[in-house]
Design an enzyme around this catalytic site. Structure first.
Site, short mmCIF file in Angstrom:
data_model
loop_
_atom_site.label_atom_id
_atom_site.label_comp_id
_atom_site.label_asym_id
_atom_site.label_seq_id
_atom_site.Cartn_x
_atom_site.Cartn_y
_atom_site.Cartn_z
N ASP A 74 0.37 -1.54 0.27
CA ASP A 74 -0.13 -0.09 0.20
C ASP A 74 0.69 1.72 -0.14
OD1 ASP A 74 -1.92 2.18 0.72
OD2 ASP A 74 -3.11 0.88 1.82
N HIS A 109 -0.11 4.80 -0.25
CA HIS A 109 -0.31 5.93 0.57
C HIS A 109 -0.41 6.35 1.28
CE1 HIS A 109 -4.28 3.24 -1.72
NE2 HIS A 109 -4.16 4.99 -1.92
#
Lengths: 467, 141
Positions: free
Chosen positions: B18, B20
Site C-alpha cells: 500500500d 498511500h
C-alpha cells in the site's frame, strides 16, 4: 636516500607481514617486501625478515613515519548483541564490520544461559552490547548486562545501546570488574543507523588493549603504532578514493572486492539509494561506507567451501581445467594454504576460485529488488544498496596483484540481465590494486591525504573493456 | 504533556502492499504536534515491521493504516503476533479504507475489535479525534 621523505607502511597479515616504502615527495612506491608473520613467537622476527629484503638504501633511511595495520593472530574477533535481529542487532553487526572486525556471532533478544556459555567459549576480543532505541526498550539490555556481569566473559565491552539505560548497564558491568566503554547508540531511532561512534570506540579499544593482548606490542617499539585492523585501512582507502580531499577530487561511488585466502571482503562507498523511479527502499538504512565479510569464501582455507557453494560446473566455466582433476586440486589448496601457482593449470584454478568467490561476495553485498503486487498494480521494493550506477570497481588481494587475467574476475561480478533483481554494478571502470598498496593508502589517509590519494590513483591498474 | 512525564511512543505505518503516503505524513505531523514520540515506519510495512519497531522503541501503541481496501485481510492475526512477540498488551489501532466497497461501518468496526484491535476508525476520521482517543486510552494528557 637523503632528503627523501619516506613512509614505511606495514601490514601484519594473518600469514605474511607486508611492507611498503613510499616516497611521499615523489609520490612513488620505492620498495615492497614480505615475510612470514611470526606472531606466535616474536612479531619482530617476521618484520625484520621483511625489512632485510628491502634494498639497503631504503632500509637505512630515516623514515618520516612508520605506520601499521594488523590482521594477525586471528584478526579482531567480535561478538555483537542487540535486541531485534533486523534492527539493533543488525546495526551492531554493521558497526563491528565497519570497524574491521571479524564478527564471530550475533545475538538478539535476551541472552539465554546456553548462549552465555557459548559466548564464553567463543572468547571474543571485543563485545559490542546494543539494544533499544534511545528512550525505547531498556529491559533487555539491562537484563543482558546482568547476565554478562555474572559470566566469565573478560574482554572489553563496548556499550552502544539505549542511552537511557547506558549508565546503569555500565554500572552493572563495571561493578563485576568487566572493562567497559560507553558510546552513542548504534540505532538511536528505529531505522536510523549511527555506527560511526561505535566504530571509533572499537578502534580505540583495538589500539589500547587488543594490540597487547595479541602479542603485537613489541612491534610498537619500532613502528609509531598499530593504528587499525587491516580491513579498516582498506575501508579508509576506499573512502579517501571515493570522497577525495578538499584539494583533490575523489572518484565518486565505488566498490572494492578483496579476495583473500580465508575470506572475501566487499567495501562499498555510496548511499546506494534506488536509481530507478518507482522503487521504494525498505529496512535499516545502509551505511555510506559499508563492509561485508564472507567467512566461507577464501581461495585457500575455504577453497572447498567455494566448490561446494558454486558447484564444479560454475568453477569450470571460469577456467580451462579437466573435470576429474578439480576436486583433488582444490583439496590440496586447502591443505597447503601458502601454495603459490606453479603451472598454467594452477593459475586457471586460482582464477576460477577467485571469480566464484568474488561473484558470491558481490551478490551478498549488493542490494536486491523484490516485485510485489497490490490492488493498484506492481511495486518494487529495494532491500540493501543499489550499486548499479557505481562508476568504479577495484579488486585487491594477492590474486589481483599477480594474476595476468585479474580484470576478468571483476568483470564476472557485474550486473547480469539474467538476474535483474541483484543490484550489482552495471558498467563501472575496472581497476586492480596491482601493487597491493590500498592498506598503505588507508594508513596514510589521515596524515597525508592528498599524497595518499594521488599515489592510489597512480598505482591502480585500469582494465579496458572488453577484456 | 504533563511536565516531567515521558512522551508516549506510537509506531505509525501503512500496512501491506500500500503506497498511500499522504495520510501517513499528515497523521505523523498531527501526532508530533500533540507531543507524541512518533516512530513512523512509512508505507509497505508488514505486521512484523510494526512489531519489531514497537519492541525496540518500547512503544505504547501501534497505529496501523490501510488505504487500499485490503486491511481486513492484512490485519488478521496482528494481535496474536503481538502476543507471541511479548507485546500482547500493546494498544492497537486501525484506520483508513479498511474494507473493500461500501460496508456499514458498525459491522466493520465490530470485525476489527473482534480481531483484537482496541479501536478502529472509518474513512475521513479527523486526526483530532484519533489523538483525543489516544490520549484518553494511554492517559497521556
Amino acid at each position: 636516500m637523503d632528503g627523501m621523505a619516506l613512509a614505511l607502511l606495514i601490514d601484519f597479515g594473518s600469514t605474511f607481514t607486508k611492507i611498503q616504502a613510499i616516497d611521499l615527495e615523489a609520490e612513488e612506491i620505492v620498495a615492497y617486501a614480505q615475510s612470514c608473520t611470526t606472531v606466535e613467537t616474536d612479531i619482530m622476527v617476521g618484520l625484520r625478515g621483511a625489512l632485510d629484503l628491502l634494498p639497503a638504501r631504503v632500509r637505512n633511511s630515516a623514515f618520516a613515519c612508520k605506520l601499521s595495520s594488523s590482521s594477525a593472530a586471528g584478526g579482531l574477533g567480535m561478538v555483537t548483541i542487540g535486541l531485534i535481529p533486523e534492527l539493533s542487532a543488525e546495526a551492531a553487526r554493521r558497526a563491528a564490520l565497519g570497524a574491521g572486525a571479524k564478527v564471530i556471532k550475533v545475538y538478539a533478544f535476551r541472552l539465554s544461559a546456553k548462549e552465555i556459555q557459548e559466548l564464553e567459549s567463543l572468547n571474543p576480543d571485543i563485545l559490542l552490547l546494543a539494544g533499544g532505541t534511545d528512550g525505547g526498550n531498556a529491559d533487555v539490555i539491562l537484563g543482558n548486562a546482568k547476565k554478562l556481569a555474572l559470566s566469565r566473559v573478560h574482554c572489553p565491552i563496548v556499550i552502544a545501546g539505549n542511552k537511557v539505560a547506558a549508565d546503569e548497564v555500565n554500572a552493572i558491568l563495571s561493578a563485576s570488574g568487566k572493562p567497559t566503554l560507553v558510546t552513542d547508540n548504534v540505532m538511536p531511532e528505529v531505522n536510523v543507523l549511527n555506527v560511526e561512534p561505535a566504530r571509533e570506540m572499537i578502534r580505540r579499544v583495538f589500539i589500547e588493549r587488543i594490540i597487547e593482548a595479541k602479542g603485537l606490542k613489541r612491534a610498537e617499539a619500532f613502528v609509531e603504532g598499530i593504528l587499525m585492523p587491516t580491513p579498516t585501512a582498506v575501508l579508509k582507502a576506499a573512502r579517501l578514493l571515493s570522497q577525495g580531499t578538499p584539494r583533490e577530487k575523489g572518484l565518486g561511488d565505488l566498490v572494492i572486492v578483496d579476495v583473500g585466502g580465508a575470506t572475501t571482503d566487499v567495501h562499498s562507498i555510496g548511499l546506494g539509494s534506488p536509481c530507478q523511479a518507482g522503487v521504494i527502499f525498505k529496512g535499516l538504512p545502509e551505511p555510506l561506507a559499508k563492509r561485508t565479510v564472507e567467512g566461507d569464501l577464501g581461495i585457500r582455507y575455504n577453497a572447498t567451501s567455494i566448490l561446494h557453494l558454486r558447484g564444479p560446473e560454475r568453477l569450470l566455466r571460469n577456467a580451462s581445467l579437466e573435470t576429474d582433476r578439480l576436486a583433488p586440486k582444490i583439496e590440496a589448496l586447502c591443505r597447503d594454504v601458502e601454495f603459490l601457482p606453479q603451472t598454467e593449470e594452477d593459475m586457471q584454478l586460482d582464477l576460477a576460485l577467485a571469480t566464484c568467490a568474488a561473484q558470491a561476495a558481490m551478490e551478498r553485498h549488493a542490494g536486491t529488488i523484490e516485485a510485489v503486487w497490490g490492488p493498484q498494480g506492481q511495486y518494487y521494493i529495494q532491500h540493501g544498496k543499489d550499486l548499479t550506477e557505481v562508476c568504479h570497481l577495484i579488486g585487491t588481494g594477492g590474486i589481483f596483484t599477480h594474476h595476468p587475467q585479474a580484470g576478468l574476475i571483476l568483470r564476472k561480478t557485474l550486473f547480469s540481465s539474467a538476474e535483474p533483481f541483484s543490484l550489482r554494478p552495471k558498467q563501472p571502470s575496472l581497476y586492480t590494486d596491482a601493487k597491493y598498496c590500498l592498506y598503505a593508502i588507508g594508513l596514510l589517509a589521515d596524515r597525508y591525504p592528498d599524497q595518499a590519494l594521488r599515489i592510489a590513483r597512480k598505482y591502480l591498474k585500469k582494465w579496458e573493456a572488453p577484456l | 504533556m504533563i511536565p516531567g512525564q515521558a512522551k508516549k511512543t506510537v509506531v505509525l505505518g501503512v500496512l501491506g502492499v500500500d503506497a498511500h503516503v499522504v495520510g501517513n505524513k499528515i497523521m505523523a505531523h498531527a501526532l508530533e504536534s500533540a507531543d507524541f514520540k512518533v516512530v513512523n515506519i512509512g508505507t509497505f510495512s508488514s505486521q512484523e515491521d510494526f512489531i519489531r519497531a514497537a519492541i525496540e522503541s518500547a512503544a505504547d501503541a501501534l497505529l496501523v493504516a490501510s488505504l487500499c481496501g485490503h486491511g481486513e485481510i492484512e490485519c488478521r492475526g496482528f494481535r496474536e503476533k503481538c502476543v507471541e512477540s511479548g507485546i500482547g498488551d500493546i494498544h492497537l489501532v486501525a484506520g483508513g479504507n479498511l474494507v473493500v466497497g461500501k460496508q456499514a461501518w458498525k459491522a466493520v468496526q465490530t470485525r476489527f475489535l473482534e480481531m483484537g484491535f482496541n479501536r478502529a476508525y472509518p474513512p475521513g476520521v479527523s486526526p483530532r479525534k484519533v489523538i483525543d482517543d489516544l490520549k484518553h486510552d494511554l492517559k497521556a494528557s
